[in-house]
Design a protein around this motif. Structure first.
Motif, short mmCIF file in Angstrom:
data_model
loop_
_atom_site.label_atom_id
_atom_site.label_comp_id
_atom_site.label_asym_id
_atom_site.label_seq_id
_atom_site.Cartn_x
_atom_site.Cartn_y
_atom_site.Cartn_z
N LEU A 215 63.32 23.91 55.79
CA LEU A 215 62.12 23.71 54.99
C LEU A 215 61.93 22.24 54.60
CD1 LEU A 215 62.26 26.82 52.65
CD2 LEU A 215 61.13 26.58 54.86
N GLY A 216 63.00 21.48 54.65
CA GLY A 216 62.91 20.07 54.32
C GLY A 216 62.22 19.24 55.38
N VAL A 217 62.10 19.78 56.59
CA VAL A 217 61.44 19.07 57.70
C VAL A 217 60.43 20.01 58.37
CG1 VAL A 217 63.18 17.31 58.18
CG2 VAL A 217 63.47 19.60 59.11
N PRO A 218 59.35 20.34 57.67
CA PRO A 218 58.40 21.32 58.20
C PRO A 218 57.78 20.94 59.53
CG PRO A 218 57.54 20.29 56.19
CD PRO A 218 58.95 19.84 56.36
N ARG A 219 57.61 19.66 59.82
CA ARG A 219 57.00 19.24 61.09
C ARG A 219 57.87 19.63 62.28
NH1 ARG A 219 52.44 17.18 60.24
NH2 ARG A 219 51.91 15.78 58.56
N ILE A 220 59.16 19.74 62.05
CA ILE A 220 60.08 20.13 63.12
C ILE A 220 60.34 21.64 63.10
CG2 ILE A 220 62.45 19.88 63.97
CD1 ILE A 220 62.34 16.98 62.85
N ALA A 221 60.47 22.20 61.91
CA ALA A 221 60.89 23.60 61.77
C ALA A 221 59.82 24.60 62.17
CB ALA A 221 61.33 23.87 60.33
N PHE A 222 58.54 24.26 61.94
CA PHE A 222 57.48 25.24 62.14
C PHE A 222 56.69 25.00 63.41
CE2 PHE A 222 58.07 25.10 57.49
CZ PHE A 222 58.51 26.39 57.32
N LYS A 223 56.18 26.07 63.96
CA LYS A 223 55.39 26.04 65.19
C LYS A 223 53.92 25.75 64.90
CE LYS A 223 54.49 29.04 69.18
NZ LYS A 223 54.81 30.37 69.73
N SER A 224 53.36 26.39 63.89
CA SER A 224 51.92 26.26 63.61
C SER A 224 51.61 24.98 62.85
CB SER A 224 51.42 27.46 62.81
OG SER A 224 51.95 27.42 61.49
N GLU A 225 50.46 24.41 63.13
CA GLU A 225 50.02 23.20 62.43
C GLU A 225 49.86 23.48 60.94
OE1 GLU A 225 46.75 20.99 64.05
OE2 GLU A 225 47.36 21.47 66.11
N LEU B 193 51.63 25.41 58.91
CA LEU B 193 52.91 25.30 58.20
C LEU B 193 53.59 23.95 58.40
CD1 LEU B 193 54.06 28.95 58.57
CD2 LEU B 193 53.75 27.73 56.43
N GLN B 194 53.27 23.27 59.47
CA GLN B 194 53.81 21.91 59.65
C GLN B 194 53.31 20.98 58.55
OE1 GLN B 194 52.84 20.71 63.64
NE2 GLN B 194 54.46 21.96 64.55
N LYS C 184 52.79 24.16 49.06
CA LYS C 184 51.37 23.81 48.89
C LYS C 184 50.83 23.49 50.28
CE LYS C 184 49.97 21.68 45.26
NZ LYS C 184 48.90 22.11 44.43
N ILE C 185 49.74 24.16 50.64
CA ILE C 185 49.06 23.91 51.91
C ILE C 185 47.58 23.72 51.59
CG2 ILE C 185 48.51 24.82 54.19
CD1 ILE C 185 51.02 26.59 53.97
N LYS C 186 47.06 22.55 51.92
CA LYS C 186 45.65 22.24 51.67
C LYS C 186 45.25 22.56 50.23
CE LYS C 186 44.40 23.05 56.46
NZ LYS C 186 43.60 23.81 57.40
#
Length: 177
Positions: free
Chosen positions: A3-13, A15-16, A41-43
């Motif tokens: 969770l500390g690196v969402p750009r790497i951990a998640f597939k969807s934009e 959650l990234q 927090k997302i958007k």
């Protein structure tokens, strides 16, 4: 750690772009038998990310049915999204499912009841009883059962004179269809 690196951990934009909100220097807030929970927090909206700890049969189908037939029609359910192959952990190749659920700023039923009792708020207790009765009637009208109505899965919103109940964690929900 993922969770500390969402750009790497998640597939969807979606959650990234998540910004996880830590508590006690940890991303994960709580854990149960089947999932642990993180707040993000997302958007500009707060969401709960439920990270599944055990495989559950037909969970994706269950959430598709909940989303298509109940969300937006039941005021006691919150927006929810199921991601089938979303999070990658510990540098592995496999991606695991997760559930994104609208964050509810309420009070857990257990704490709410204790507070009413501490304040000796008899009118609040009667209002809560009526809200529980109304919730039961609404669930019967939709022909559903929650399946895990523990105090942690019921949030209470609003003033004690007019409490509003919101249900969380739909993993065990029973629907006739």
């Amino acid at each position: 750690d993922a969770l500390g690196v969402p750009r790497i951990a998640f597939k969807s934009e979606l959650l990234q772009s998540a910004q996880f909100i830590k508590t006690d220097d940890r991303n994960v807030r709580s854990g149960g038998s089947f999932a642990c929970l993180a707040k993000t927090k997302i958007k500009n909206d707060n969401w709960a990310v439920r990270l599944l700890l055990k495989e559950q049969v037909n969970l994706e189908v269950r959430y598709q049915e909940i989303c298509s037939k109940l969300i937006g029609k039941c005021d006691f359910l919150v927006d929810v999204k199921y991601f089938s192959e979303e999070i990658q952990v510990e540098g592995g190749d496999q991606r695991f499912p997760l559930i994104l659920m609208q964050w509810v700023e309420g009070e857990q039923l257990k704490d709410y009841v204790f507070d009413l009792c501490d304040r000796e708020d008899i009118e609040g207790i009667f209002a809560l009883r009526a809200a529980i009765s109304d919730l039961s009637i609404s669930m019967r009208e939709f022909g559903i059962a929650h399946g895990d109505l523990s105090p942690e899965n019921v949030q209470v919103l609003g003033p004690s004179s007019e409490p509003k109940l919101v249900l969380l964690d739909y993993d065990s929900m029973w629907m006739p269809w």
